[in-house]
Design an enzyme around this catalytic site. Structure first.
Site, PDB file in Angstrom:
ATOM      1  N   HIS A   1      -0.926  -2.514  -4.567  1.00  0.00           N
ATOM      2  CA  HIS A   1      -0.366  -3.479  -5.524  1.00  0.00           C
ATOM      3  C   HIS A   1      -0.278  -2.946  -6.955  1.00  0.00           C
ATOM      4  O   HIS A   1      -0.541  -3.675  -7.907  1.00  0.00           O
ATOM      5  CB  HIS A   1      -1.177  -4.762  -5.500  1.00  0.00           C
ATOM      6  CG  HIS A   1      -1.008  -5.575  -4.250  1.00  0.00           C
ATOM      7  ND1 HIS A   1       0.114  -5.501  -3.450  1.00  0.00           N
ATOM      8  CD2 HIS A   1      -1.839  -6.495  -3.662  1.00  0.00           C
ATOM      9  CE1 HIS A   1      -0.026  -6.342  -2.432  1.00  0.00           C
ATOM     10  NE2 HIS A   1      -1.186  -6.944  -2.526  1.00  0.00           N
TER      11      HIS A   1
ATOM     12  N   HIS B   1       2.869 -12.868  -5.309  1.00  0.00           N
ATOM     13  CA  HIS B   1       1.723 -12.943  -4.412  1.00  0.00           C
ATOM     14  C   HIS B   1       1.083 -14.337  -4.433  1.00  0.00           C
ATOM     15  O   HIS B   1      -0.138 -14.470  -4.516  1.00  0.00           O
ATOM     16  CB  HIS B   1       0.688 -11.881  -4.798  1.00  0.00           C
ATOM     17  CG  HIS B   1      -0.217 -11.451  -3.692  1.00  0.00           C
ATOM     18  ND1 HIS B   1      -1.085 -12.304  -3.054  1.00  0.00           N
ATOM     19  CD2 HIS B   1      -0.398 -10.228  -3.107  1.00  0.00           C
ATOM     20  CE1 HIS B   1      -1.775 -11.643  -2.147  1.00  0.00           C
ATOM     21  NE2 HIS B   1      -1.368 -10.369  -2.145  1.00  0.00           N
TER      22      HIS B   1
ATOM     23  N   ASP C   1      -1.966  -9.635   8.322  1.00  0.00           N
ATOM     24  CA  ASP C   1      -1.714  -8.947   7.052  1.00  0.00           C
ATOM     25  C   ASP C   1      -0.697  -7.860   7.363  1.00  0.00           C
ATOM     26  O   ASP C   1      -0.975  -6.670   7.254  1.00  0.00           O
ATOM     27  CB  ASP C   1      -2.997  -8.372   6.466  1.00  0.00           C
ATOM     28  CG  ASP C   1      -2.832  -7.922   5.018  1.00  0.00           C
ATOM     29  OD1 ASP C   1      -1.734  -8.123   4.448  1.00  0.00           O
ATOM     30  OD2 ASP C   1      -3.788  -7.369   4.444  1.00  0.00           O
TER      31      ASP C   1
ATOM     32  N   GLU D   1       5.013 -12.812   1.236  1.00  0.00           N
ATOM     33  CA  GLU D   1       5.456 -11.919   0.171  1.00  0.00           C
ATOM     34  C   GLU D   1       6.740 -11.198   0.579  1.00  0.00           C
ATOM     35  O   GLU D   1       6.720 -10.332   1.452  1.00  0.00           O
ATOM     36  CB  GLU D   1       4.355 -10.908  -0.154  1.00  0.00           C
ATOM     37  CG  GLU D   1       3.009 -11.530  -0.474  1.00  0.00           C
ATOM     38  CD  GLU D   1       1.868 -10.569  -0.235  1.00  0.00           C
ATOM     39  OE1 GLU D   1       1.883  -9.469  -0.843  1.00  0.00           O
ATOM     40  OE2 GLU D   1       0.971 -10.882   0.581  1.00  0.00           O
TER      41      GLU D   1
ATOM     42  N   ARG E   1       0.808  -1.213   0.000  1.00  0.00           N
ATOM     43  CA  ARG E   1       0.000   0.000   0.000  1.00  0.00           C
ATOM     44  C   ARG E   1       0.847   1.271   0.000  1.00  0.00           C
ATOM     45  O   ARG E   1       1.927   1.309   0.580  1.00  0.00           O
ATOM     46  CB  ARG E   1      -0.939   0.011   1.224  1.00  0.00           C
ATOM     47  CG  ARG E   1      -1.975  -1.100   1.173  1.00  0.00           C
ATOM     48  CD  ARG E   1      -2.722  -1.261   2.487  1.00  0.00           C
ATOM     49  NE  ARG E   1      -3.764  -2.271   2.361  1.00  0.00           N
ATOM     50  CZ  ARG E   1      -3.568  -3.580   2.551  1.00  0.00           C
ATOM     51  NH1 ARG E   1      -2.365  -4.034   2.888  1.00  0.00           N
ATOM     52  NH2 ARG E   1      -4.561  -4.434   2.400  1.00  0.00           N
TER      53      ARG E   1
END
Length: 374
Positions: free
Chosen positions: A126, A200, A272, A339, A101
């Site tokens: 992304h 991803h 996350d 990731e 982000r």
């Protein structure tokens, strides 16, 4: 940028003792362009299938403790569902120009402000609606000294998705005979820009995505995370993991604390978050970032990277509405993403490692996913 040492034509079958790479047509894009699927194989049962649309890792087959190879990544049995984010939320895709982000959908560079699409609430995510996962990459099969591979190249033109500079990106997937998938990233620009590249893939080591990943054991070699606000933008601080649900320094079931009432977990609906791999001033050396283990199948995946961060995402937004390979619905927490990356929102965070790429520079990074069973 250095090209892999190969003078082979695009369609070839090298000596099977070293492995094979087989390209085949896999449909067409909505614009009528041919999609090619590259099937990489090495002895021992390891396979990787990579599509030139989005640079997607479509399949990764690895043996369990009994020697049975099965697919370990979420995705689809045909190309068309990958063209729509409703049916493919970045499944297996290459992400850019900026993974993760950027706050407010804008950043400043060299005294100029650049405006991006806000495709994640108030923020850019992304690379935007037309990010690298939604692009057809130039591609060719290679058989290098390290094993079979595919080289993907994409020119992101000045102004694409709001980013400055003509950026040339090359990503090479190589399947190593010792049982690993290596991803090498390289990029050059003709004007200053910001860059954050990752893959991803949604991992599920059970095989064929037959169950959720709550019993998977995760180890992350990180002493801190970069905590986030309510819109998942880093606060700029570093949160030590001891005594928190983010302490994966020793193997721990993902399901142990994912639903805890910790403010960080509530903000994201689970994991996350960006884990800090070593000192933020370090970079360039390959380091052991994480290990994922499924006790039921015995499969294990070790992640090694030259990047500073690792985004751990526990499939919080999967809800069973996406039906994937073999008709399998992908339910809540049906996969975990690991990731490797620079930190989120680095253009706004002076305390984070920089993500500016200048014309005189060549960006390079490497990530290795190594597979075994125990």
């Amino acid at each position: 940028m250095h090209e892999p040492d190969s003078h082979q034509p695009d369609h070839f079958q090298p000596d099977r003792a070293a492995g094979t790479v087989t390209p085949r047509s896999w449909g067409t894009t909505p614009a009528g362009e041919e999609v090619i699927l590259y099937e990489l194989r090495v002895p021992g049962g390891l396979e990787a299938h990579v599509m030139n649309y989005g640079g997607v890792l479509v399949r990764l087959l690895a043996p369990d403790r009994h020697g049975t190879p099965e697919d370990l990544v979420l995705g689809h049995d045909r190309a068309a569902p990958y063209f729509d984010r409703q049916t493919s939320p970045y499944f297996g895709a290459l992400i850019g120009r900026y993974a993760n982000r950027i706050a407010g959908g804008r950043f400043s560079l060299g005294g100029q402000t650049y405006t991006l699409a806000r495709n994640d609430g108030p923020n850019a995510l992304h690379g935007g609606p037309g990010g690298f996962d939604q692009r057809l990459w130039d591609s060719r099969a290679v058989m290098g000294a390290d094993g079979p591979g595919v080289v993907l190249t994409y020119l992101s033109r000045d102004g694409e998705e709001g980013y400055p500079g003509n950026l040339t990106v090359q990503v090479t997937y190589t399947l190593l005979p010792e049982g690993a998938l290596r991803i090498d990233y390289a990029a050059q620009t003709d004007a200053p820009t910001v860059l954050n590249l990752t893959n991803h893939t949604y991992w599920n080591l059970s095989g064929q995505a037959r169950r959720d990943i709550l019993d998977h054991e995760l180890t992350v070699h990180a002493d801190a995370i970069t905590p986030v606000d309510a819109t998942l933008i880093p606060t700029g601080q570093f949160l030590p993991v001891p005594g928190t649900p983010f302490d994966f320094r020793r193997p721990r079931r993902i399901g142990t604390s994912v639903d805890d009432q910790d403010p960080q977990l509530r903000a994201a609906g689970g994991y996350d978050h960006n884990f800090v791999l070593g000192d933020v001033g370090e970079g360039g050396d390959l380091r052991h970032a994480a290990t994922l283990h499924d006790p039921t199948s015995g499969r294990q995946m070790e992640v090694h990277t030259t990047q500073h961060g690792l985004q751990v995402y526990s499939g919080n937004f999967l809800d069973g509405s996406i039906v994937g390979k073999g008709g399998q619905p992908y339910g809540h927490r049906w996969a975990v993403c690991l990731e490797t990356q620079h930190f989120p929102d680095s253009p706004h965070q002076p305390g984070f490692p920089g993500t500016v790429l200048l014309p005189a520079q060549v960006f390079r990074s490497r990530t290795i996913y190594a597979f075994s069973a125990r």
